[in-house]
Design a protein around this motif. Structure first.
Motif, PDB file in Angstrom:
ATOM      1  N   ALA A 116       0.803  -1.227   0.000  1.00  0.00           N
ATOM      2  CA  ALA A 116       0.000   0.000   0.000  1.00  0.00           C
ATOM      3  C   ALA A 116       0.834   1.274   0.000  1.00  0.00           C
ATOM      4  N   GLY A 147      -2.069   2.410  -1.999  1.00  0.00           N
ATOM      5  CA  GLY A 147      -3.146   2.166  -1.044  1.00  0.00           C
ATOM      6  C   GLY A 147      -4.129   3.315  -0.989  1.00  0.00           C
ATOM      7  N   ALA A 151      -8.008   3.321  -2.007  1.00  0.00           N
ATOM      8  CA  ALA A 151      -8.975   3.643  -0.953  1.00  0.00           C
ATOM      9  C   ALA A 151      -9.898   4.785  -1.362  1.00  0.00           C
ATOM     10  N   LEU A 172      -6.844  -7.772  -3.748  1.00  0.00           N
ATOM     11  CA  LEU A 172      -6.427  -6.943  -2.620  1.00  0.00           C
ATOM     12  C   LEU A 172      -6.064  -7.806  -1.418  1.00  0.00           C
ATOM     13  N   GLU A 173      -5.214  -7.256  -0.589  1.00  0.00           N
ATOM     14  CA  GLU A 173      -4.992  -7.741   0.780  1.00  0.00           C
ATOM     15  C   GLU A 173      -5.490  -6.631   1.693  1.00  0.00           C
ATOM     16  N   VAL A 174      -6.410  -6.967   2.602  1.00  0.00           N
ATOM     17  CA  VAL A 174      -7.069  -5.962   3.430  1.00  0.00           C
ATOM     18  C   VAL A 174      -7.103  -6.432   4.877  1.00  0.00           C
ATOM     19  N   LYS A 198     -13.298  -7.236  -3.237  1.00  0.00           N
ATOM     20  CA  LYS A 198     -12.332  -6.132  -3.301  1.00  0.00           C
ATOM     21  C   LYS A 198     -13.010  -4.795  -3.554  1.00  0.00           C
ATOM     22  N   PHE A 201     -13.921  -2.374  -0.718  1.00  0.00           N
ATOM     23  CA  PHE A 201     -12.881  -1.579  -0.053  1.00  0.00           C
ATOM     24  C   PHE A 201     -12.317  -0.488  -0.950  1.00  0.00           C
ATOM     25  N   ILE A 202     -12.356  -0.699  -2.262  1.00  0.00           N
ATOM     26  CA  ILE A 202     -11.890   0.336  -3.184  1.00  0.00           C
ATOM     27  C   ILE A 202     -12.904   1.476  -3.172  1.00  0.00           C
ATOM     28  N   ILE A 211      -6.427  -1.305   3.295  1.00  0.00           N
ATOM     29  CA  ILE A 211      -5.744  -1.982   2.191  1.00  0.00           C
ATOM     30  C   ILE A 211      -4.242  -1.992   2.470  1.00  0.00           C
ATOM     31  N   THR A 212      -3.644  -3.184   2.427  1.00  0.00           N
ATOM     32  CA  THR A 212      -2.206  -3.291   2.690  1.00  0.00           C
ATOM     33  C   THR A 212      -1.409  -3.718   1.462  1.00  0.00           C
ATOM     34  N   ALA A 214      -1.941  -4.862  -3.114  1.00  0.00           N
ATOM     35  CA  ALA A 214      -2.854  -5.019  -4.242  1.00  0.00           C
ATOM     36  C   ALA A 214      -2.147  -5.677  -5.418  1.00  0.00           C
TER      37      ALA A 214
END
Length: 472
Positions: A116, A147, A151, A172-174, A198, A201-202, A211-212, A214
């Motif tokens: 992110a 990130g 976001a 994504l990783e969230v 995903k 969160f976007i 979000i960490t 993508a």
């Protein structure tokens, strides 16, 4: 919403222990860059800025925050324009800029996996090293982070061809509010295994999860790029020229930016590095960029478009960049367009979108509405014609009191947004809602949509710790 209660010293120490004392900033002077946004409209305060260095640390921070109902404001590059990244009520700041690894570039799959905190510029450079293009482009590319872009669902100048941030994310990783990690770093272009999580969160501005990392979609690098700066008689001529260019290039128009002459003159007057590209008195300008996979012939295509536009009365004058340096000079004018307006007085800004065909009518009717409301005010619209996104800025009348003028922000908003509503547009095209538009959002959003948004917030963040007071 009231300020968050003062953080207990023992709890502060527990947060600091997660990231390490070096990365738990409590010194007020050192916190300052995290507390003020670029327009200086919002100034926040926080007991601590936490700078985690791993996904595990982000998860531990949020788990502790959720257990102790400690509010947290996630922050990327702090380039947002609606106040969404500022701790306005004493929340803990969770800065993601240490999560800055480029985990993988897969040129065969046309994907890139990044954390992110990677800046947009670094992502683009990493793609270029693999002979690929990450197609999002923003003036703040050296500072804004992937990130933060995701976001806020950031837009930019290449959206006409490649879409906005949502278009570029495959997975994504969230980290969720309770510290659980959603690991959905999917490189697949086809995956119909249930809901597309995903996209929750976007664009959620850090209110549903953090979000960490993508997986981003890459495209082939263009083999040729041509850029022109053209004078046009009106916004309608600009739209017609865009249609002409689109018809003749079949997707080759990668940017098409509209600027009012008064705004370009402001750039030239206040930015020492900028020069007026054309010598006439053209009332409007467009910046046109074409890209192609062919190594030659694109300049001739652009010349033909401009010549045809001139024959139809759409182009008054034009010049094509002879070098990359000259193209950058053209782009600098566009990139400085919003920034230099502060030199000519207070500016009430709008980031709106309408259907492309409605742009000329929107500008004309918005101009009439604001000048009727405040005689002598100076509309300075500019923006992305190709996707209908106009930054409709209104500068104070010459000699007016700046504070008194800015106090009428809400009145001007109402006048402009009424025209946006008439043309079925959006009051936030690419900047987000944050706090600037939070309270008026229900007036313009479908009530069922607002109910669903609130239900999602309650489900994913039942204790309300993630960026409280933003968006909803």
């Amino acid at each position: 919403m009231l300020d968050q209660p003062r953080l207990d010293p023992n709890l502060l120490n527990r947060f600091a222990a997660i990231v390490g004392p070096k990365y738990a900033i409590t010194d007020k002077a050192a916190q300052e860059p995290y507390l003020v946004e670029m327009r200086d409209l919002f100034h926040g305060h926080t007991p601590v800025v936490l700078r985690p260095g791993s996904v595990a640390e982000v998860a531990a921070v949020l788990k502790l925050a959720n257990e102790t109902t400690t509010a947290v404001v996630p922050q990327g590059g702090n380039t947002g324009l609606v106040g969404g990244q500022i701790p306005l009520r004493g929340e803990v700041v969770l800065s993601l800029n240490r999560l800055d690894k480029i985990r993988e570039v897969d040129a065969v799959s046309n994907t890139m996996t990044v954390e992110a905190g990677v800046t947009l510029q670094r992502a683009r450079e990493a793609a270029a090293q693999a002979d690929r293009l990450y197609p999002q482009l923003l003036p703040s590319e050296g500072t804004c982070s992937i990130g933060g872009n995701l976001a806020t669902n950031a837009g930019g100048t290449a959206a006409i061809a490649h879409g906005i941030a949502r278009s570029h994310a495959l997975g994504l990783e969230v980290v969720l509010a309770d510290g659980r990690v959603l690991r959905d770093l999917n490189k697949l272009k086809k995956d119909n295994t249930g809901y597309d999580l995903k996209n929750l969160f976007i664009g959620s501005e850090g209110t549903l999860g953090v979000i960490t990392a993508a997986v981003l979609r890459l495209v082939p690098r263009p083999r040729s790029v041509e850029t022109a700066f053209a004078g046009v008689p009106s916004p309608q001529a600009a739209v017609d020229l865009l249609n002409l260019a689109t018809d003749r290039t079949a997707g080759g128009v990668t940017s098409f930016e509209l600027m009012l002459r008064a705004g370009v003159e402001a750039v030239v007057n206040f930015d020492a590095a900028s020069r007026m590209p054309l010598t006439g008195d053209d009332p409007w300008f467009v910046l046109v960029e074409l890209s192609s996979q062919a190594q030659s012939g694109l300049r001739e295509v652009l010349e033909d478009i401009l010549a045809a536009g001139h024959e139809k009365g759409l182009v008054l004058d034009a010049t094509i960049a002879d070098s990359g340096t000259q193209a950058k000079a053209f782009w600098r004018i566009r990139e400085m367009f919003g920034e230099v307006q502060r030199h000519i007085g207070g500016s009430i800004k709008h980031d709106v979108s309408v259907p492309v065909a409605a742009i000329p009518a929107f500008i004309a009717e918005a101009n009439a509405a604001v000048t009727k409301l405040i005689p002598g005010c100076r509309p300075l619209p500019f923006g992305h014609v190709g996707d209908g996104n106009i930054h409709y800025n209104v500068t104070q009348p010459e000699g007016a009191d700046k504070a008194q003028y800015l106090a009428r922000w809400h009145e001007v908003n109402e006048a402009v947004f009424a025209v946006v509503r008439k043309y079925a547009g959006s009051i936030s095209a690419e900047h987000g809602v944050g706090v600037i538009k939070r309270d008026i959002l229900p007036e313009y959003k479908d009530p069922v949509a607002i109910e669903l948004m609130r239900a999602l917030k309650k489900t994913l963040d039942p204790n309300g710790i993630l960026n409280p007071g933003k968006v909803l």
